[in-house]
Design a protein around this motif. Sequence first.
Motif, short mmCIF file in Angstrom:
data_model
loop_
_atom_site.label_atom_id
_atom_site.label_comp_id
_atom_site.label_asym_id
_atom_site.label_seq_id
_atom_site.Cartn_x
_atom_site.Cartn_y
_atom_site.Cartn_z
N ILE A 241 12.28 9.47 10.95
CA ILE A 241 11.83 10.08 9.70
C ILE A 241 10.37 9.70 9.46
O ILE A 241 9.99 8.54 9.58
CB ILE A 241 12.68 9.59 8.51
N SER A 242 9.55 10.69 9.14
CA SER A 242 8.14 10.43 8.84
C SER A 242 7.91 10.48 7.34
O SER A 242 8.49 11.33 6.64
CB SER A 242 7.23 11.44 9.53
N VAL A 243 7.10 9.57 6.83
CA VAL A 243 6.74 9.55 5.40
C VAL A 243 5.25 9.30 5.30
O VAL A 243 4.64 8.63 6.15
CB VAL A 243 7.51 8.46 4.62
N ASP A 244 4.65 9.85 4.25
CA ASP A 244 3.22 9.66 4.02
C ASP A 244 2.99 8.39 3.22
O ASP A 244 3.75 8.05 2.32
CB ASP A 244 2.64 10.87 3.28
N TYR A 245 1.89 7.71 3.55
CA TYR A 245 1.57 6.43 2.93
C TYR A 245 0.05 6.33 2.86
O TYR A 245 -0.67 7.00 3.62
CB TYR A 245 2.16 5.30 3.78
N GLU A 246 -0.45 5.54 1.95
CA GLU A 246 -1.89 5.32 1.85
C GLU A 246 -2.16 3.84 1.67
O GLU A 246 -1.52 3.17 0.86
CB GLU A 246 -2.47 6.12 0.67
N TRP A 247 -3.10 3.33 2.45
CA TRP A 247 -3.47 1.91 2.36
C TRP A 247 -4.97 1.81 2.20
O TRP A 247 -5.73 2.24 3.06
CB TRP A 247 -3.01 1.15 3.61
N ARG A 248 -5.40 1.29 1.06
CA ARG A 248 -6.81 1.13 0.74
C ARG A 248 -7.59 2.43 0.95
O ARG A 248 -8.69 2.45 1.52
CB ARG A 248 -7.43 0.01 1.59
N GLY A 249 -6.99 3.52 0.51
CA GLY A 249 -7.66 4.81 0.60
C GLY A 249 -7.54 5.51 1.94
O GLY A 249 -8.01 6.64 2.09
N ARG A 250 -6.92 4.85 2.92
CA ARG A 250 -6.77 5.45 4.24
C ARG A 250 -5.38 6.08 4.37
O ARG A 250 -4.37 5.40 4.14
CB ARG A 250 -6.94 4.39 5.34
N PRO A 251 -5.30 7.37 4.75
CA PRO A 251 -3.98 8.00 4.89
C PRO A 251 -3.26 7.51 6.14
O PRO A 251 -3.87 7.30 7.19
CB PRO A 251 -4.33 9.49 5.01
#
Length: 471
Positions: A241-251
Motif C-alpha cells: 500500500i502506498s501513502v503520501d507523506y511530507e517531511w520538512r516540506g519534502r514530498p
Amino acid sequence: MTAIVAIIGRPNVGKSTLFNRLVGKKLALVDDRPGVTRDRREGEASLGHLRFNVIDTAGLEEADKDSLLGRMRAQTETAIAQADVILFMIDARLGLTPMDQPFADLVRKSGKPVILLANKAEGKKGLDGIFESYALGLGDPVPFSAEHGEGTSDLLEALAPFVDVEPEEEEAFDESYGDKRWVDAPAAVGEEDEEYNDPNKPLRVTIIGRPNAGKSTLVNRMIGEERLLTGPEAGITRDTISVDYEWRGRPVKLFDTAGMRKRARIEEKLEKMSVQDALRAIRFAEVVVVLLDATIPFEKQDLTLVDFTEREGRTVVIGLNKWDLVADKNGLLAELKEKAKHLLAQVRGVPIVPLSGLAGEGIDRLMQAVFESYDVWNRRISTARINRWLEGVLSAHPPPAVAGRRIKIRYMTQAKARPPTFALFGNQLDHLPVSYTRYLVNNLREAFELPGTPIRLHTRGGENPYDKGKK
C-alpha cells in the motif's frame, strides 16, 4: 477536485479485479479465495473520458469491532465516508445473499450516490442474480464483467453524472511502482540527474521487514492516521500500500509491504503473491527501510532482506523498531552497530536508527537518515578526484601479478549514480582477485563518504584516453 469512487461489496465478488481494470495495472492482489484484500488501496483510474480516484476495499462482513474482520470493516466504512460515489458490487452468479441487504442499507444511509454493479454477469448464469438485485432498492443494476471487461460502456454512463471530465493533456509521469516507464528510465547520468533529484517529486521509500516488525504501525504514526490495518496478528498486511507523506516540506511516497518470512516457510500461494508484491516495491524504490524488531534483531531473514536490497541497487536504512521495549539502550545500540560491520559488509556504514512506531519516537531521525542516504545514492565524483585517489591506493597496495604478468590499472571513472557505479580500466583486469576488488570498493566508500549505499565496480580493458602521450 477529482471525484473519489469506492468499490464496496461482500468478499470475493470481484472488487480487486475491477480496481485493477480501472487503474490499468495489476496493483491489487487477486485470488479465488475470499478475503484477500484487507487494507483499502487507492489509485488513479480512467474509464473512457472519465478520470477519477478509486478505492478498493475489504469485503464487508459482520464481525466484532475489535477483531481483525471488524478492523477491516472499519477501513471499508472510512472509504465510504471519503467517497463521492459508491460502486456496490454483487456476484450475479450467486445472486443475493443474507449479507447483501444489511450492507445495502449501510451504503444507502451514507447519503452518497450508489451504483449497483452486478459483476460476473457474462453469459446466462448471471441473469437470475441481476433480477434478484432489484430487491436491494438501489436502482437498476449495471450488468458487468470485471474479468472480461463486458459492460464497460454501461458503467461509464452510470458514473458520468458524478465524475468530472478532465480535458486531455500531456500524460504526467506515473508514480505507481509498476509503471514500465519507470523501469525503462535511464540511470542518473549527467543532465538526467536534475530530473531525478527534482525536490517536487516524491521520494519513494519502501518499508520492509519480517512479519510483525511493526511496519504498518510505523506508517500510521508517520502520517498521523489509522490508514493501515494493524494488530497483534502476524501477517496482517498483504498488498503493498502506498501513502503520501511530507517531511520538512519534502514530498514522500511511503510503501508499506507484507512481512517476508524465510522462503522455505512460504507455502501458500497468497503469501507468495504478497512477497512478490513486496519485492517489486523494493525494485522500484529509491530508499529501502529495513525494519527490525529491536528485541530480536539481525535474524537471518533480516540479513537476507538487506542483501536483496543491496543486490537490487537500492540504498538501505535500518530501523530498530520497538526501541521503547529495550532496557540497556546505549549498550545494545553499540553492540548492534559493531555486529553490522561484520554481518553487513556489503553496505558498510549503513545508518542504524532506533525508533518506536507505537510511541512515535525516532521518526525524525529516521527520515533524516533516509534523505541523507538518498543524497549518497545520487552522489557523483569527478574523474580527476577519483584518479588522484586511485594513484595513492595503487601506491599503497598495488594489484598482484597473475602468471608472472603484472595487472596494470590505468584509470577509473564514475559511469553513473543510483547506485554509484565505477568503471576501472587497465590490462589483465579479468584476473583481478575478488579480494582486491573488495579492497578498492571499501577504500572508495571511505574516501568519498559513501556509507550504506551499494557500490558497483566494473572492469574494462583498453587504453587510457586521458593519457595524451599515447597514440
